[in-house]
Design a protein around this motif. Sequence first.
Motif, PDB file in Angstrom:
ATOM      1  N   GLU A   1       2.188  -8.194  -5.762  1.00 30.24           N
ATOM      2  CA  GLU A   1       1.852  -6.840  -5.333  1.00 30.24           C
ATOM      3  C   GLU A   1       1.328  -6.011  -6.501  1.00 30.24           C
ATOM      4  O   GLU A   1       0.385  -5.237  -6.348  1.00 30.24           O
TER       5      GLU A   1
ATOM      6  N   LEU B   1      -2.110  -3.989  -6.497  1.00 31.92           N
ATOM      7  CA  LEU B   1      -2.152  -2.550  -6.741  1.00 31.92           C
ATOM      8  C   LEU B   1      -3.057  -2.220  -7.922  1.00 31.92           C
ATOM      9  O   LEU B   1      -3.851  -1.269  -7.862  1.00 31.92           O
TER      10      LEU B   1
ATOM     11  N   GLY C   1       3.851   3.686  -6.710  1.00 33.92           N
ATOM     12  CA  GLY C   1       2.637   3.236  -6.037  1.00 33.92           C
ATOM     13  C   GLY C   1       1.399   3.980  -6.509  1.00 33.92           C
ATOM     14  O   GLY C   1       1.394   4.622  -7.560  1.00 33.92           O
TER      15      GLY C   1
ATOM     16  N   ASN D   1       1.167  -1.809   3.417  1.00 33.65           N
ATOM     17  CA  ASN D   1       2.151  -0.990   2.710  1.00 33.65           C
ATOM     18  C   ASN D   1       2.460   0.264   3.517  1.00 33.65           C
ATOM     19  O   ASN D   1       1.777   0.600   4.468  1.00 33.65           O
TER      20      ASN D   1
ATOM     21  N   GLN E   1       2.689   3.362  -1.070  1.00 34.50           N
ATOM     22  CA  GLN E   1       3.978   2.994  -1.643  1.00 34.50           C
ATOM     23  C   GLN E   1       4.088   1.502  -1.921  1.00 34.50           C
ATOM     24  O   GLN E   1       3.551   0.664  -1.192  1.00 34.50           O
ATOM     25  N   ARG E   2       4.803   1.195  -2.991  1.00 30.99           N
ATOM     26  CA  ARG E   2       5.114  -0.194  -3.299  1.00 30.99           C
ATOM     27  C   ARG E   2       6.076  -0.753  -2.248  1.00 30.99           C
ATOM     28  O   ARG E   2       6.941  -0.034  -1.736  1.00 30.99           O
TER      29      ARG E   2
END
Length: 245
Positions: free
Chosen positions: A92, A96, A124, A163, A242-243
């Motif tokens: 991830e 990102l 994020g 996400n 958001q993560r």
Amino acid sequence: MRKKNKHEEEPSEAWLLPYSDMLTLLLALFIVLFAVSKVDTAKLQQLEAEFGSILASNPNSSLIAKSKNNAQGQPNNVIKPINSVNFKRQQEQQLLTRTFEETKKDINNSPLHDKVKITLQSDGIHLTLNSDILFDTASAAITSEMAKSLTLLAPHIKMLENNKFIIAGYTDNLPIQNNPQYASNWELSSARAISVMNYLTNAHVLAANKVTIEAFAENNPVATNDTAAGRAKNRRIEIIIQRKF
């Protein structure tokens, strides 16, 4: 008495172990199992000490040393399984970072380079859109400039569509006056965030169940409200990707 044929072999007893060696192996097995259970480290050490005199003179006592090292957390030859959560977190992070860099490049090469800000933070990706390009004064209706901004960002946002997203609305501290549609900045900031959400969901960029709406009105300013330029910075929309990990 029958004589042995020269082709006949003596029965092999290589598999047999002397009694003392068998006892040593049994004791070693017991202590290894005890160590794996991690019931009580102190008792394990006491048990090893009691059998130390028996095992010290036997080569097989190295098995106990290995089990002791394992019980104390020292390295051994056992292959550890891959931590799937850490692996997914790394994947991830790579996605990102790539999305952040590509989006930033497109923003910097567009007419919106001074209207849209992107940052990669611990929770994020944060996209901050200047409200002046999104809405008219005291309005939550989408403008053509807002459509251009979101159209530019849409492909990058869609890369992370699985996400969770937060869309937050902010205003300056000037009170709402004579506006029958919005009684206060709370209503206005929430309506603006909902307008952005509706645009993205109607364009199939985001799924509605992935979005949370937040309204802050004039709270959490990023600049002073004492000047027109500062108030313009405080009127904004933030999209937070958001993560997951």
